[in-house]
Design an enzyme around this catalytic site. Sequence first.
Site, short mmCIF file in Angstrom:
data_model
loop_
_atom_site.label_atom_id
_atom_site.label_comp_id
_atom_site.label_asym_id
_atom_site.label_seq_id
_atom_site.Cartn_x
_atom_site.Cartn_y
_atom_site.Cartn_z
N THR A 51 52.03 69.72 24.11
CA THR A 51 51.92 69.37 22.69
C THR A 51 53.19 68.71 22.19
OG1 THR A 51 50.48 71.29 22.37
CG2 THR A 51 51.41 70.28 20.40
N TYR A 114 38.49 70.64 19.31
CA TYR A 114 37.53 69.94 18.44
C TYR A 114 36.07 70.26 18.74
CZ TYR A 114 35.11 66.42 15.71
OH TYR A 114 34.28 65.81 14.83
N TYR A 140 46.15 77.70 28.43
CA TYR A 140 46.96 77.55 27.20
C TYR A 140 46.04 77.80 26.02
CZ TYR A 140 49.84 74.98 23.72
OH TYR A 140 50.57 74.59 22.61
N ARG A 145 45.66 75.23 16.59
CA ARG A 145 45.57 73.78 16.76
C ARG A 145 44.20 73.33 17.23
NH1 ARG A 145 49.63 69.96 17.14
NH2 ARG A 145 51.72 70.74 16.70
N LYS A 168 49.56 80.69 28.77
CA LYS A 168 50.46 80.53 27.62
C LYS A 168 49.68 81.00 26.40
CE LYS A 168 52.82 77.06 24.78
NZ LYS A 168 53.09 75.60 24.57
N ILE A 210 57.20 79.43 26.87
CA ILE A 210 57.04 77.98 26.88
C ILE A 210 57.38 77.52 25.48
CG2 ILE A 210 55.47 76.06 27.29
CD1 ILE A 210 54.03 77.79 29.34
#
Length: 298
Positions: A51, A114, A140, A145, A168, A210
């Site tokens: 990201t 999305y 992850y 997000r 993560k 991370i």
Amino acid sequence: MKRQQTLITGSIVALVTPLLPTSNDVDWDGLKRLVDWHIEAGTDAIVAVGTSGESSTLSMDEHKQVIKAVVDHSAGRIPIIAGTGANSTHEALELTSQAKEAGADACLLVTPYYNKPTQEGLFQHFKTIADSVDIPQILYNVPGRTACDLLPETVLRLAEVENIVGIKEATGDLDRARQLIDSCPQGFAIYSGDDMTAAELILMGGHGDISVTANVAPELMAQLCRVALEGDAEQARTLNARLDALHNAMFVESNPIPVKWALLEMGRIPAGIRLPLTVLSAEQQPVVRAELQKLGLV
């Protein structure tokens, strides 16, 4: 169950991708300088094109080229984890395969964003990639997000897949972190993806962070992660208290806007950032600058 021969632990920087200010092309020389700086500062591993590396604004070709450039320049001096997640399984497969060919040590795959898959869809997505590409893979989860939450029970199913080696977890939910640490098989790594709570997650038995903050304070983040891994809670919390305001400053606007501006202020990268991301607002610049000054970073 087969796992990575050497578990990646400690401070893992989610490296920014420096861009030239006029053309917005990748600053290849600047990227190499960042890799060298992190190695010298004691960062334990690098995530290329996560990201913070503007994975969402790089083209597929650029994405692959940045991973290869970081792998090639690091030359085995530090483990490189390639960000290869996508909301298309086909695209994630392509990126993961290319990362393996480039010589990455592992891949980091964000949950598909999305399109909001079901938990079964998430399981099949990650299992398909793991079955198709023989490289260690780290899940992850960042629902803030992606609008997609990889639930602990699905993580436990995926932890049985041979080359899925860790997660993560970026919710900042320490109760969830505890559940994962207690339930996942030995050798399955639990990484924080939330700098504010990373020290506590590691002290609970997690394996590293991370980190966004490590972009600007690599030595301090490496020290924090090291003492937390050693179980020195007092020292870890003391260091985290020093870094707490900087952690928050890195999110006064959407990541990687503040961290890229901070690195610009530090003279580490040029001003390039790609739309729809914009340069840190004039209102927030003094906030970030003040935290850099407090820690002697500028």
